[in-house]
Design a protein around this motif. Sequence first.
Motif, PDB file in Angstrom:
ATOM      1  N   ASP A   1      26.823  41.009  60.304  1.00  0.00           N
ATOM      2  CA  ASP A   1      25.402  41.044  60.625  1.00  0.00           C
ATOM      3  C   ASP A   1      24.567  40.825  59.379  1.00  0.00           C
ATOM      4  OD1 ASP A   1      22.742  42.363  60.795  1.00  0.00           O
ATOM      5  OD2 ASP A   1      23.350  42.832  62.836  1.00  0.00           O
ATOM      6  N   MET A   2      24.908  41.547  58.313  1.00  0.00           N
ATOM      7  CA  MET A   2      24.119  41.508  57.085  1.00  0.00           C
ATOM      8  C   MET A   2      24.286  40.212  56.304  1.00  0.00           C
ATOM      9  SD  MET A   2      24.632  41.930  53.582  1.00  0.00           S
ATOM     10  CE  MET A   2      26.234  42.715  53.633  1.00  0.00           C
ATOM     11  N   SER A   3      25.491  39.640  56.307  1.00  0.00           N
ATOM     12  CA  SER A   3      25.758  38.500  55.437  1.00  0.00           C
ATOM     13  C   SER A   3      25.538  37.146  56.098  1.00  0.00           C
ATOM     14  CB  SER A   3      27.206  38.565  54.928  1.00  0.00           C
ATOM     15  OG  SER A   3      28.119  38.546  56.009  1.00  0.00           O
ATOM     16  N   VAL A   4      25.698  37.053  57.409  1.00  0.00           N
ATOM     17  CA  VAL A   4      25.607  35.740  58.067  1.00  0.00           C
ATOM     18  C   VAL A   4      24.190  35.502  58.599  1.00  0.00           C
ATOM     19  CG1 VAL A   4      26.609  34.184  59.776  1.00  0.00           C
ATOM     20  CG2 VAL A   4      28.040  35.886  58.662  1.00  0.00           C
ATOM     21  N   CYS A   5      23.900  36.026  59.749  1.00  0.00           N
ATOM     22  CA  CYS A   5      22.570  35.729  60.302  1.00  0.00           C
ATOM     23  C   CYS A   5      22.128  36.781  61.311  1.00  0.00           C
ATOM     24  CB  CYS A   5      22.551  34.344  60.937  1.00  0.00           C
ATOM     25  SG  CYS A   5      23.790  34.129  62.211  1.00  0.00           S
ATOM     26  N   GLY A   6      22.420  38.034  61.011  1.00  0.00           N
ATOM     27  CA  GLY A   6      21.895  39.102  61.839  1.00  0.00           C
ATOM     28  C   GLY A   6      22.549  39.221  63.196  1.00  0.00           C
ATOM     29  N   VAL A   7      21.716  39.346  64.212  1.00  0.00           N
ATOM     30  CA  VAL A   7      22.160  39.690  65.553  1.00  0.00           C
ATOM     31  C   VAL A   7      23.180  38.700  66.103  1.00  0.00           C
ATOM     32  CG1 VAL A   7      21.419  40.018  67.934  1.00  0.00           C
ATOM     33  CG2 VAL A   7      20.037  40.908  66.062  1.00  0.00           C
ATOM     34  N   SER A   8      22.942  37.420  65.935  1.00  0.00           N
ATOM     35  CA  SER A   8      23.839  36.404  66.498  1.00  0.00           C
ATOM     36  C   SER A   8      25.254  36.575  65.968  1.00  0.00           C
ATOM     37  CB  SER A   8      23.320  35.007  66.166  1.00  0.00           C
ATOM     38  OG  SER A   8      22.016  34.826  66.671  1.00  0.00           O
ATOM     39  N   ALA A   9      25.371  36.749  64.664  1.00  0.00           N
ATOM     40  CA  ALA A   9      26.684  36.934  64.055  1.00  0.00           C
ATOM     41  C   ALA A   9      27.299  38.263  64.471  1.00  0.00           C
ATOM     42  CB  ALA A   9      26.572  36.856  62.535  1.00  0.00           C
ATOM     43  N   ALA A  10      26.477  39.290  64.596  1.00  0.00           N
ATOM     44  CA  ALA A  10      26.975  40.605  65.000  1.00  0.00           C
ATOM     45  C   ALA A  10      27.583  40.549  66.398  1.00  0.00           C
ATOM     46  CB  ALA A  10      25.844  41.633  64.951  1.00  0.00           C
ATOM     47  N   ILE A  11      26.915  39.857  67.310  1.00  0.00           N
ATOM     48  CA  ILE A  11      27.427  39.735  68.672  1.00  0.00           C
ATOM     49  C   ILE A  11      28.771  39.014  68.685  1.00  0.00           C
ATOM     50  CG2 ILE A  11      27.056  38.532  70.856  1.00  0.00           C
ATOM     51  CD1 ILE A  11      25.425  40.977  70.784  1.00  0.00           C
ATOM     52  N   ALA A  12      28.854  37.895  67.945  1.00  0.00           N
ATOM     53  CA  ALA A  12      30.096  37.119  67.920  1.00  0.00           C
ATOM     54  C   ALA A  12      31.217  37.920  67.272  1.00  0.00           C
ATOM     55  CB  ALA A  12      29.880  35.808  67.172  1.00  0.00           C
ATOM     56  N   THR A  13      30.914  38.603  66.190  1.00  0.00           N
ATOM     57  CA  THR A  13      31.924  39.393  65.487  1.00  0.00           C
ATOM     58  C   THR A  13      32.368  40.588  66.326  1.00  0.00           C
ATOM     59  OG1 THR A  13      30.973  38.749  63.362  1.00  0.00           O
ATOM     60  CG2 THR A  13      32.426  40.670  63.380  1.00  0.00           C
ATOM     61  N   ALA A  14      31.412  41.269  66.947  1.00  0.00           N
ATOM     62  CA  ALA A  14      31.743  42.418  67.788  1.00  0.00           C
ATOM     63  C   ALA A  14      32.659  42.004  68.940  1.00  0.00           C
ATOM     64  CB  ALA A  14      30.467  43.055  68.325  1.00  0.00           C
ATOM     65  N   ALA A  15      32.417  40.816  69.476  1.00  0.00           N
ATOM     66  CA  ALA A  15      33.278  40.315  70.558  1.00  0.00           C
ATOM     67  C   ALA A  15      34.677  40.012  70.042  1.00  0.00           C
ATOM     68  CB  ALA A  15      32.658  39.067  71.178  1.00  0.00           C
TER      69      ALA A  15
END
Length: 585
Positions: A352-366
């Motif tokens: 979330d912090m290093s890539v692009c916030g929410v979008s990256a967090a959703i993909a990573t969490a999945a």
Amino acid sequence: MANNTVKSKAEPDHVVLDSGKTTLKDLYTKEDWMVIWLGFFILILGLLIYLPNPPEKATEIPKYNAIMKEEAAKAPFKTIEWHNASASKRGIRARDQQFGKTIQNFLAAPSDWSGNPLDALYRSQGAADALSAPHKEAAEKAKVEEDAALAAAKVAQAAAAAAVFKDATLNTSAEKAIKDWQTAKGKASKAKAKASVKPFNRIPYLIGLCIILAVFFGIGKAIMGQSLGKFVAGFPAVFLLAVLAYMAETQALMKHWGFGFPLWAIVFGMLISNTVGTPKWVKPAVCTEYFIKTGLVLLGAEILFNKILAIGKPGIFVAWICTPVTLILTYWFGQKIIKMPSKTLNITISSDMSVCGVSAAIATAAACRAKKEELTLAIGLSMVFTAICMVGQPAIARLVGMPEILAGAWMGGTIDSTGAVAAAGAFLGEKALYVAATLKMIQNVLIGVIAFGVAVYWVAKVEVTPGASVSWWEIWYRFPKFVLGFILASIVFSIIDQGVGKDMSSVMIDHGVLRGFTRIAREWFFALAFTSIGLDTNFRELGSYFKGGKPITLYVLGQSFQLVFVLLVAYIMFYIIFPEVTAAI
């Protein structure tokens, strides 16, 4: 990795962000494929609406290009004629046609307001006139100043032309006068807008949009085997909170400080879920991943190859070197130094912090199957720090006299939200905005790469018994399929972009399909997703993850490292290794 039987540890608790009882297999197959279909339905619809209907003035683009080319060859600076041709060319936009305006009115979010919230939804002709009246005199004065600046610019340019543009002093004087005219023209345009306030009534449009979105997403739910009726019944409550979040964003003070709708959507949802509780009849429409994944497929269409190449190698280096390095170091620091108790929370925050916030967090969490509370925590931290950085970084850049291009690269590589990046860049100027927004788009490409990398790492290292091997099919099963839609949308729209040419792509794709339709829809999908996050989050469940302050410590230290690292790399790339690219921007 071998193609044999998977011998992994027991799968960790996994949270389905929808409120139903979807299984792991359902979530990572049915829903992901469905959001791809829904996303491409919207993208294709946008293409069918705009591409067959170019503006009549589009035929004049070659004329304006010829004028700009002729003027550029004639003078060592951009002449008055060059600027007029450029402005006329930029003014040709597919979304400005009547059907485009109708679409934008239908999808429009609540408007700006100050004291009365209803002003965001309805403005009478009398109220519009009252708002315009105080600015009439200023607008007239600004127009007079613009005309005077233009007259001075014409005189200065004529003097330079009389010397065949070979007198450096006259050229400098003309260039300055033309720049002053452009500044005065910009001020006059803003003053005119304040003196030309229009009436509106958003209420019927919002009701219609609510119905259409309920049916649109509800059909998808029905195809996946869930109840269409229950989803449609609960959707208006989620939509209403999303509207309220937009209204909170457009309030004058909140807009000034950059507190956007994502933060308010989460806050409003959590106020309900942690007080009276989310009603049972609303829960079938509380579908975080369903909404946001569809929006992310649409986001892929905005990542065009020509924009990735627009600022060349330095931008690619900053985005594609700093981002993975920051992510890996932050995750390592969280595991080895801070000793985060949850690896999934650690990687979600780091991404979330290093890539692009929410979008990256959703993909990573999945990809790592993070719990919903962990995803909510990561997104909440992102929202807070995004607001701080959006205001703080431009202020610091201006205070220390940082060059616009360097400041733009710095902000584009560190601020999480794409919208916040654009807002921060706009504080400093056009070049900062251009570099910041473009670099953020380049960084967004990594969403799919990071998701794949996390899926591989989690399957091969985190959730596997030492000495065991796993099948590639396990990685495929773990990989968030909606990312394929994101990548495919980027490829398709990049091909179309190249096929129609730079100028027509700007008119029909950027200022037509994207800005006139899909981007506005995407923002609504994100608003629904953030609202769902709030409605599905309980403080008691979230509180355990804050113990010891480790998540906040991780985010602060990771962001601090990223701020310094990106600034250093951006300076080296833009001003030492590739100064010619910087000079050409």
